[in-house]
Design a protein around this motif. Structure first.
Motif, PDB file in Angstrom:
ATOM      1  N   LYS A 210      51.291 -36.924  38.878  1.00 61.91           N
ATOM      2  CA  LYS A 210      49.791 -36.457  38.740  1.00 61.91           C
ATOM      3  C   LYS A 210      49.548 -34.870  39.673  1.00 61.91           C
ATOM      4  CE  LYS A 210      45.126 -37.915  38.700  1.00 61.91           C
ATOM      5  NZ  LYS A 210      44.296 -39.048  39.131  1.00 61.91           N
ATOM      6  N   ILE A 211      49.120 -34.238  38.852  1.00 67.91           N
ATOM      7  CA  ILE A 211      48.717 -32.783  39.452  1.00 67.91           C
ATOM      8  C   ILE A 211      47.591 -32.492  39.280  1.00 67.91           C
ATOM      9  CG2 ILE A 211      49.511 -30.278  39.465  1.00 67.91           C
ATOM     10  CD1 ILE A 211      51.876 -32.003  40.224  1.00 67.91           C
ATOM     11  N   GLY A 212      47.033 -31.910  40.576  1.00 63.70           N
ATOM     12  CA  GLY A 212      45.472 -31.702  40.285  1.00 63.70           C
ATOM     13  C   GLY A 212      45.228 -30.558  39.659  1.00 63.70           C
ATOM     14  N   VAL A 213      43.881 -30.035  39.429  1.00 62.52           N
ATOM     15  CA  VAL A 213      43.561 -28.877  38.861  1.00 62.52           C
ATOM     16  C   VAL A 213      44.030 -27.460  39.348  1.00 62.52           C
ATOM     17  CG1 VAL A 213      41.669 -29.752  37.584  1.00 62.52           C
ATOM     18  CG2 VAL A 213      41.276 -28.864  39.687  1.00 62.52           C
ATOM     19  N   ASN A 214      44.346 -27.767  40.985  1.00 60.65           N
ATOM     20  CA  ASN A 214      44.832 -26.522  41.689  1.00 60.65           C
ATOM     21  C   ASN A 214      45.966 -26.606  41.715  1.00 60.65           C
ATOM     22  OD1 ASN A 214      45.533 -28.880  43.201  1.00 60.65           O
ATOM     23  ND2 ASN A 214      44.015 -28.486  44.874  1.00 60.65           N
ATOM     24  N   GLY A 215      46.767 -27.435  41.026  1.00 60.16           N
ATOM     25  CA  GLY A 215      48.176 -27.394  40.673  1.00 60.16           C
ATOM     26  C   GLY A 215      48.791 -27.798  41.838  1.00 60.16           C
ATOM     27  N   LEU A 216      48.413 -28.800  42.905  1.00 55.32           N
ATOM     28  CA  LEU A 216      49.100 -29.469  43.807  1.00 55.32           C
ATOM     29  C   LEU A 216      49.193 -30.920  43.394  1.00 55.32           C
ATOM     30  CD1 LEU A 216      47.109 -27.742  46.947  1.00 55.32           C
ATOM     31  CD2 LEU A 216      49.511 -27.255  46.180  1.00 55.32           C
ATOM     32  N   PRO A 217      50.200 -31.638  44.158  1.00 52.07           N
ATOM     33  CA  PRO A 217      49.990 -32.995  43.817  1.00 52.07           C
ATOM     34  C   PRO A 217      48.913 -33.712  44.212  1.00 52.07           C
ATOM     35  CG  PRO A 217      52.190 -32.285  44.878  1.00 52.07           C
ATOM     36  CD  PRO A 217      51.019 -31.139  44.770  1.00 52.07           C
TER      37      PRO A 217
ATOM     38  N   THR B  46      49.863 -19.882  49.375  1.00 48.52           N
ATOM     39  CA  THR B  46      50.861 -20.467  48.485  1.00 48.52           C
ATOM     40  C   THR B  46      50.305 -21.563  47.685  1.00 48.52           C
ATOM     41  OG1 THR B  46      51.032 -22.204  50.392  1.00 48.52           O
ATOM     42  CG2 THR B  46      52.586 -20.368  50.484  1.00 48.52           C
ATOM     43  N   LEU B  47      49.041 -21.305  47.429  1.00 50.16           N
ATOM     44  CA  LEU B  47      48.475 -22.268  46.135  1.00 50.16           C
ATOM     45  C   LEU B  47      49.184 -21.979  44.906  1.00 50.16           C
ATOM     46  CD1 LEU B  47      46.226 -24.394  45.831  1.00 50.16           C
ATOM     47  CD2 LEU B  47      44.720 -22.412  45.283  1.00 50.16           C
ATOM     48  N   PRO B  48      49.535 -23.065  44.283  1.00 51.19           N
ATOM     49  CA  PRO B  48      50.512 -22.921  42.986  1.00 51.19           C
ATOM     50  C   PRO B  48      49.444 -22.122  41.926  1.00 51.19           C
ATOM     51  CG  PRO B  48      50.629 -25.126  43.726  1.00 51.19           C
ATOM     52  CD  PRO B  48      49.625 -24.468  44.763  1.00 51.19           C
ATOM     53  N   GLY B  49      50.222 -21.288  40.926  1.00 52.08           N
ATOM     54  CA  GLY B  49      49.198 -20.704  39.859  1.00 52.08           C
ATOM     55  C   GLY B  49      48.541 -21.898  39.049  1.00 52.08           C
ATOM     56  N   VAL B  50      47.318 -21.771  38.738  1.00 54.20           N
ATOM     57  CA  VAL B  50      46.854 -22.794  37.941  1.00 54.20           C
ATOM     58  C   VAL B  50      46.687 -22.436  36.579  1.00 54.20           C
ATOM     59  CG1 VAL B  50      44.642 -23.778  37.258  1.00 54.20           C
ATOM     60  CG2 VAL B  50      44.859 -23.429  39.495  1.00 54.20           C
ATOM     61  N   PRO B  51      47.345 -23.252  35.852  1.00 52.78           N
ATOM     62  CA  PRO B  51      47.721 -23.032  34.338  1.00 52.78           C
ATOM     63  C   PRO B  51      46.380 -22.674  33.515  1.00 52.78           C
ATOM     64  CG  PRO B  51      48.405 -25.279  34.553  1.00 52.78           C
ATOM     65  CD  PRO B  51      47.950 -24.566  35.816  1.00 52.78           C
ATOM     66  N   GLU B  52      46.624 -21.542  32.559  1.00 55.14           N
ATOM     67  CA  GLU B  52      45.066 -21.156  32.032  1.00 55.14           C
ATOM     68  C   GLU B  52      44.858 -22.264  30.966  1.00 55.14           C
ATOM     69  OE1 GLU B  52      45.086 -17.315  30.506  1.00 55.14           O
ATOM     70  OE2 GLU B  52      46.086 -16.469  32.070  1.00 55.14           O
ATOM     71  N   TYR B  53      43.525 -22.138  30.568  1.00 57.86           N
ATOM     72  CA  TYR B  53      43.181 -23.301  29.663  1.00 57.86           C
ATOM     73  C   TYR B  53      43.351 -22.683  28.232  1.00 57.86           C
ATOM     74  CZ  TYR B  53      39.934 -26.148  26.766  1.00 57.86           C
ATOM     75  OH  TYR B  53      39.503 -27.145  25.850  1.00 57.86           O
ATOM     76  N   ASP B  54      43.847 -23.476  27.433  1.00 59.06           N
ATOM     77  CA  ASP B  54      44.178 -23.039  25.997  1.00 59.06           C
ATOM     78  C   ASP B  54      43.276 -24.192  25.208  1.00 59.06           C
ATOM     79  OD1 ASP B  54      44.876 -22.173  23.499  1.00 59.06           O
ATOM     80  OD2 ASP B  54      47.008 -22.952  23.889  1.00 59.06           O
ATOM     81  N   ASP B  55      42.044 -23.249  24.553  1.00 61.28           N
ATOM     82  CA  ASP B  55      41.103 -24.121  23.671  1.00 61.28           C
ATOM     83  C   ASP B  55      41.817 -24.126  22.151  1.00 61.28           C
ATOM     84  OD1 ASP B  55      40.711 -21.651  22.883  1.00 61.28           O
ATOM     85  OD2 ASP B  55      38.548 -21.654  23.566  1.00 61.28           O
ATOM     86  N   GLY B  56      42.888 -23.529  21.981  1.00 64.63           N
ATOM     87  CA  GLY B  56      43.450 -23.664  20.639  1.00 64.63           C
ATOM     88  C   GLY B  56      42.798 -22.682  19.755  1.00 64.63           C
ATOM     89  N   THR B  57      41.886 -21.797  20.215  1.00 64.75           N
ATOM     90  CA  THR B  57      41.352 -20.846  19.144  1.00 64.75           C
ATOM     91  C   THR B  57      42.124 -19.610  19.015  1.00 64.75           C
ATOM     92  OG1 THR B  57      40.090 -19.786  21.082  1.00 64.75           O
ATOM     93  CG2 THR B  57      39.278 -21.705  19.733  1.00 64.75           C
ATOM     94  N   GLY B  58      43.262 -19.427  19.836  1.00 66.46           N
ATOM     95  CA  GLY B  58      44.053 -18.376  19.925  1.00 66.46           C
ATOM     96  C   GLY B  58      43.517 -17.030  20.445  1.00 66.46           C
TER      97      GLY B  58
END
Length: 99
Positions: free
Chosen positions: A50-57, A86-98
């Motif tokens: 489980k990884i949080g929204v901040n990219g950390l466990p 050193t905060l991991p990069g948070v993946p960008e949200y993809d809403d599927g609209t391109g």
């Protein structure tokens, strides 16, 4: 003879340059530090997979721990990573609209 001398100089220069490189940084594990800082009662563990929204466990309560303590520990770990840069990069949200 010249080839041997040239090869020796190249090897020596390579070894010297290798010794001058900065050591690889190891990511700091702040969990133990934050357990002490927050004085959370009980024990806590990292949630498996489980990884949080901040990219950390995510830290969750274990025996004798509670949600309040886990919340404080997670916040402490995040704050320390932000300060250290050193905060991991948070993946960008993809809403599927391109777009």
């Amino acid at each position: 003879m010249r080839h041997f001398a040239f090869t020796s100089m190249v090897l020596a220069a390579t070894a010297l340059l290798g010794a001058c490189q900065a050591p690889q940084e190891v990511a700091k594990d702040y969990m133990q530090d934050c357990l002490w800082e927050t004085r959370a009662k009980g024990s806590y563990k990292r949630a498996t997979g489980k990884i949080g929204v901040n990219g950390l466990p995510v830290i969750v309560p274990n025996q004798g721990g509670d949600l309040r303590g886990a919340l404080f520990i997670n916040a402490c770990i995040e704050r320390r990573h932000i300060r250290a840069g050193t905060l991991p990069g948070v993946p960008e949200y993809d809403d599927g609209t391109g777009g």
